[in-house]
Motif scaffolding. Structure first.
Motif, short mmCIF file in Angstrom:
data_model
loop_
_atom_site.label_atom_id
_atom_site.label_comp_id
_atom_site.label_asym_id
_atom_site.label_seq_id
_atom_site.Cartn_x
_atom_site.Cartn_y
_atom_site.Cartn_z
N THR A 134 2.51 -27.05 -21.50
CA THR A 134 1.84 -26.20 -22.48
C THR A 134 0.43 -25.81 -22.08
O THR A 134 -0.05 -24.73 -22.43
CB THR A 134 1.80 -26.89 -23.86
OG1 THR A 134 1.14 -28.16 -23.72
CG2 THR A 134 3.20 -27.11 -24.39
N LEU A 172 -1.33 -22.11 -22.62
CA LEU A 172 -2.49 -21.97 -23.49
C LEU A 172 -3.69 -21.42 -22.73
O LEU A 172 -4.45 -20.59 -23.24
CB LEU A 172 -2.84 -23.32 -24.12
CG LEU A 172 -1.85 -23.85 -25.16
CD1 LEU A 172 -2.13 -25.31 -25.49
CD2 LEU A 172 -1.88 -23.00 -26.42
N LEU A 196 -8.19 -28.68 -29.28
CA LEU A 196 -6.73 -28.66 -29.38
C LEU A 196 -6.28 -30.00 -29.96
O LEU A 196 -6.42 -31.04 -29.31
CB LEU A 196 -6.09 -28.43 -28.01
CG LEU A 196 -6.54 -27.17 -27.26
CD1 LEU A 196 -5.92 -27.13 -25.87
CD2 LEU A 196 -6.17 -25.92 -28.04
N ILE A 248 -1.34 -28.04 -32.67
CA ILE A 248 -0.18 -27.75 -31.83
C ILE A 248 1.14 -27.96 -32.58
O ILE A 248 2.04 -27.12 -32.50
CB ILE A 248 -0.21 -28.64 -30.57
CG1 ILE A 248 -1.55 -28.48 -29.82
CG2 ILE A 248 0.97 -28.27 -29.66
CD1 ILE A 248 -1.82 -27.10 -29.31
N VAL A 267 1.16 -21.50 -32.34
CA VAL A 267 1.40 -22.02 -30.99
C VAL A 267 2.77 -21.59 -30.49
O VAL A 267 2.94 -21.28 -29.30
CB VAL A 267 1.25 -23.56 -30.99
CG1 VAL A 267 1.72 -24.16 -29.66
CG2 VAL A 267 -0.19 -23.95 -31.26
N ILE A 292 2.53 -18.28 -28.94
CA ILE A 292 1.91 -18.34 -27.62
C ILE A 292 2.91 -18.81 -26.57
O ILE A 292 3.08 -18.19 -25.52
CB ILE A 292 0.68 -19.28 -27.64
CG1 ILE A 292 -0.42 -18.69 -28.51
CG2 ILE A 292 0.17 -19.54 -26.23
CD1 ILE A 292 -1.53 -19.68 -28.83
N LEU A 295 -4.85 -15.58 -27.56
CA LEU A 295 -5.72 -16.28 -28.49
C LEU A 295 -6.93 -15.44 -28.89
O LEU A 295 -7.95 -15.99 -29.30
CB LEU A 295 -6.17 -17.62 -27.89
CG LEU A 295 -5.17 -18.77 -28.00
CD1 LEU A 295 -5.54 -19.90 -27.05
CD2 LEU A 295 -5.10 -19.29 -29.43
#
Length: 260
Positions: free
Chosen positions: A38, A42, A197, A228, A245, A248, A255
């Protein structure tokens, strides 16, 4: 860096073929080496690059962050710096098989290849986070990718040297590295923005995204955490990402709304 590389490439039988962004990106990764997850997606989502701009990925690994960014923003001029030859080979293969332009060079922050000693609109990075001797992995390639050998300030300094005036650094790192990152920004980098995060609502943030601008003068901003996962605990084998999330990780959303 003192890493030793016994092999120049990963054998095909030691690789997995993984899907990112709901199959829009296929990534070869070592079964037992460092594997992107991830954080790479991100990081790509946080970079404010636009078509026609140039992006340098410091420590690009198998190319996950750069290639996720290339899927989200077509038409970029992308380059990567990677210490380990095995990952240089993988990043080049992954770029070719996904038909995304990514120029990858082997080297480290202290000995930047001549071909990369030019200006970029953006620099992205996911520096190693485990202290020397602290990585849990016995696999050399994974340990080198995860274990800190250079202070985070050196990553900021390397980025500042490569950025055009007004260019942006976007970086994902452990929350405990934030003091070092912030102290390294001055005098060349400013307009810092930090997005914590958090794994779940009410949990301590263990990772952060930092964005800073070369020559920026805007006030520092500490944003509300990006959560998350939904719920208080993991619910069996099902994914539990929050809607933001999930957009994404699955749809390649950015973002921009959070980072501005």
């Amino acid at each position: 860096m003192s890493a030793v590389f016994p092999d120049a490439v990963f054998p095909d039988e030691d690789l997995s073929d993984d899907l990112f962004l709901r199959g829009r990106l296929r990534l070869l990764q070592p079964l037992k080496g460092y594997r992107a997850a991830t954080d790479a997606v991100l990081l790509a989502a946080a970079c404010p690059a636009r078509a026609g701009q140039s992006v340098l990925d410091l420590g690009c690994g198998a190319g996950a962050a750069s290639l996720c960014l290339g899927v989200r923003v077509p038409g970029l001029e992308q380059a990567g710096l990677e210490l380990q030859p095995q990952y240089v080979d993988l990043a080049r293969r992954n770029a070719a098989r996904n038909r995304i332009g990514l120029e990858v060079h082997q080297g480290d922050l202290a000995r930047m290849p001549v071909a990369l000693r030019r200006d970029f609109d953006h620099v992205i990075a996911n520096p190693p986070w485990y202290p020397p001797g602290g990585t849990p992995s016995p696999v050399a390639a994974r340990a080198t990718a995860m274990q800190v050998e250079r202070p985070v300030g050196e990553w900021v300094a390397a980025a500042a040297r490569r950025l055009v005036p007004g260019g942006w650094l976007t970086l994902i790192a452990g929350a405990d590295s934030l003091p070092g990152l912030l102290s390294a920004l001055a005098p060349r980098m400013g307009s810092g923005i930090v997005l914590p995060l958090a794994a779940r609502e009410g949990r301590e943030a263990l990772r952060i995204i930092l964005r800073a601008r070369k020559g920026g003068r805007a006030a520092f901003r500490l944003l509300a955490p990006l959560v998350i996962h939904k719920g208080d605990a993991h619910d069996g084998d099902r994914e539990s990402y929050t809607p933001e999330v999930n957009a994404i990780l699955r749809e390649g959303a950015g973002l921009e709304a959070r980072l501005g």
